[in-house]
Design a protein around this motif. Structure first.
Motif, PDB file in Angstrom:
ATOM      1  N   VAL A 133       0.835  -1.205   0.000  1.00 49.19           N
ATOM      2  CA  VAL A 133       0.000   0.000   0.000  1.00 49.19           C
ATOM      3  C   VAL A 133       0.870   1.255   0.000  1.00 49.19           C
ATOM      4  N   VAL A 134       1.854   1.297   0.881  1.00 49.66           N
ATOM      5  CA  VAL A 134       2.722   2.474   0.953  1.00 49.66           C
ATOM      6  C   VAL A 134       3.486   2.640  -0.353  1.00 49.66           C
ATOM      7  N   GLN A 135       3.975   1.524  -0.923  1.00 51.88           N
ATOM      8  CA  GLN A 135       4.705   1.605  -2.186  1.00 51.88           C
ATOM      9  C   GLN A 135       3.823   2.186  -3.285  1.00 51.88           C
ATOM     10  N   SER A 136       2.545   1.797  -3.318  1.00 48.85           N
ATOM     11  CA  SER A 136       1.651   2.327  -4.351  1.00 48.85           C
ATOM     12  C   SER A 136       1.431   3.831  -4.173  1.00 48.85           C
ATOM     13  N   PHE A 137       1.298   4.288  -2.936  1.00 49.39           N
ATOM     14  CA  PHE A 137       1.152   5.725  -2.688  1.00 49.39           C
ATOM     15  C   PHE A 137       2.429   6.466  -3.046  1.00 49.39           C
ATOM     16  N   LEU A 138       3.575   5.880  -2.739  1.00 51.29           N
ATOM     17  CA  LEU A 138       4.853   6.502  -3.075  1.00 51.29           C
ATOM     18  C   LEU A 138       5.011   6.600  -4.586  1.00 51.29           C
ATOM     19  N   ASP A 139       4.681   5.519  -5.298  1.00 51.34           N
ATOM     20  CA  ASP A 139       4.764   5.535  -6.762  1.00 51.34           C
ATOM     21  C   ASP A 139       3.846   6.603  -7.350  1.00 51.34           C
ATOM     22  N   GLU A 140       2.633   6.688  -6.803  1.00 45.31           N
ATOM     23  CA  GLU A 140       1.662   7.677  -7.286  1.00 45.31           C
ATOM     24  C   GLU A 140       2.150   9.099  -7.030  1.00 45.31           C
ATOM     25  N   ARG A 142       5.209  10.084  -6.682  1.00 45.01           N
ATOM     26  CA  ARG A 142       6.349  10.351  -7.567  1.00 45.01           C
ATOM     27  C   ARG A 142       5.867  10.639  -8.987  1.00 45.01           C
ATOM     28  N   ALA A 143       4.861   9.905  -9.441  1.00 45.62           N
ATOM     29  CA  ALA A 143       4.324  10.107 -10.792  1.00 45.62           C
ATOM     30  C   ALA A 143       3.690  11.496 -10.911  1.00 45.62           C
ATOM     31  N   GLU A 144       3.007  11.928  -9.862  1.00 45.22           N
ATOM     32  CA  GLU A 144       2.373  13.249  -9.885  1.00 45.22           C
ATOM     33  C   GLU A 144       3.405  14.367  -9.911  1.00 45.22           C
ATOM     34  N   GLY A 145       4.567  14.101  -9.348  1.00 45.12           N
ATOM     35  CA  GLY A 145       5.604  15.122  -9.303  1.00 45.12           C
ATOM     36  C   GLY A 145       6.597  15.026 -10.439  1.00 45.12           C
ATOM     37  N   SER A 146       6.418  14.048 -11.334  1.00 46.94           N
ATOM     38  CA  SER A 146       7.381  13.863 -12.409  1.00 46.94           C
ATOM     39  C   SER A 146       7.111  14.831 -13.574  1.00 46.94           C
ATOM     40  N   GLU A 148       6.936  14.105 -16.631  1.00 50.84           N
ATOM     41  CA  GLU A 148       6.014  13.473 -17.595  1.00 50.84           C
ATOM     42  C   GLU A 148       4.567  13.768 -17.227  1.00 50.84           C
ATOM     43  N   SER A 149       4.264  13.731 -15.919  1.00 46.89           N
ATOM     44  CA  SER A 149       2.884  13.986 -15.520  1.00 46.89           C
ATOM     45  C   SER A 149       2.530  15.458 -15.736  1.00 46.89           C
ATOM     46  N   ASP A 150       3.520  16.360 -15.664  1.00 42.35           N
ATOM     47  CA  ASP A 150       3.258  17.782 -15.944  1.00 42.35           C
ATOM     48  C   ASP A 150       2.912  17.972 -17.418  1.00 42.35           C
ATOM     49  N   ARG A 151       3.610  17.234 -18.284  1.00 40.23           N
ATOM     50  CA  ARG A 151       3.329  17.351 -19.714  1.00 40.23           C
ATOM     51  C   ARG A 151       1.959  16.766 -20.043  1.00 40.23           C
ATOM     52  N   ASP A 152       1.590  15.687 -19.361  1.00 41.18           N
ATOM     53  CA  ASP A 152       0.277  15.065 -19.615  1.00 41.18           C
ATOM     54  C   ASP A 152      -0.853  15.998 -19.230  1.00 41.18           C
ATOM     55  N   ALA A 153      -0.610  16.861 -18.247  1.00 37.28           N
ATOM     56  CA  ALA A 153      -1.654  17.769 -17.794  1.00 37.28           C
ATOM     57  C   ALA A 153      -1.905  18.890 -18.797  1.00 37.28           C
ATOM     58  N   ASP A 154      -0.937  19.156 -19.681  1.00 30.20           N
ATOM     59  CA  ASP A 154      -1.089  20.250 -20.654  1.00 30.20           C
ATOM     60  C   ASP A 154      -1.978  19.894 -21.761  1.00 30.20           C
TER      61      ASP A 154
END
Length: 154
Positions: A133-140, A142-146, A148-154
């Motif tokens: 559970v903690v690993q999934s939250f950590l991965d999420e 990290r993905a939100e702060g990456s 790539e996720s900033d570019r996807d939001a554009d």
């Protein structure tokens, strides 16, 4: 009702019922009584349960500080079961604080400690679930702060 085990049980039940002010009063009484008896292992367990109440009250920093002291003391005395109990709860407190990296380190440490002491498969499994559970939250997070996720939001 004044026995230490009864006080500890009552503190846990009150915490689970979300009667946190009452739980804190009882948890503090358990800590006082454990100090009076001079049994340091029982005192450490009572301190962990009191820290759980602090966590549920939203006093995360206080809970982490108390649990860190408990982890250190348990480790110093080689009380593996208490160390696992304290480190798992500190991991939960870090999780509540959204500090997923420290949470992951603690719940992972709890798995190894429980394996070391020969805990039951169900106890080890519950710790492994916490790791996942903690690993999934950590991965999420990290993905939100990456980037790539900033570019996807554009």
């Amino acid at each position: 009702m004044r026995s230490l085990s009864a006080l500890n049980e009552k503190a846990v039940l009150l915490r689970l019922l979300n009667r946190l002010d009452e739980a804190m009063v009882v948890a503090n009484e358990a800590v006082r009584q454990a100090r009076f008896t001079g049994d340091r292992e029982q005192l450490l367990g009572a301190r962990v349960r009191r820290a759980q109440v602090l966590q549920f009250q939203g006093k995360i920093d206080e809970a982490i500080t108390e649990l860190t002291g408990c982890v250190d003391e348990a480790r110093a005395h080689e009380w593996t079961a208490l160390e696992a109990f304290a480190v798992q709860n500190r991991g939960k407190a870090h999780f509540d604080a959204k500090d997923y990296e420290n949470a992951l380190a603690d719940v992972t440490a709890a798995v190894f400690l429980r394996e070391k002491m020969g805990a039951s498969p169900s106890d080890i499994e519950s710790s492994l679930i916490a790791v996942a559970v903690v690993q999934s939250f950590l991965d999420e997070s990290r993905a939100e702060g990456s980037p790539e996720s900033d570019r996807d939001a554009d």
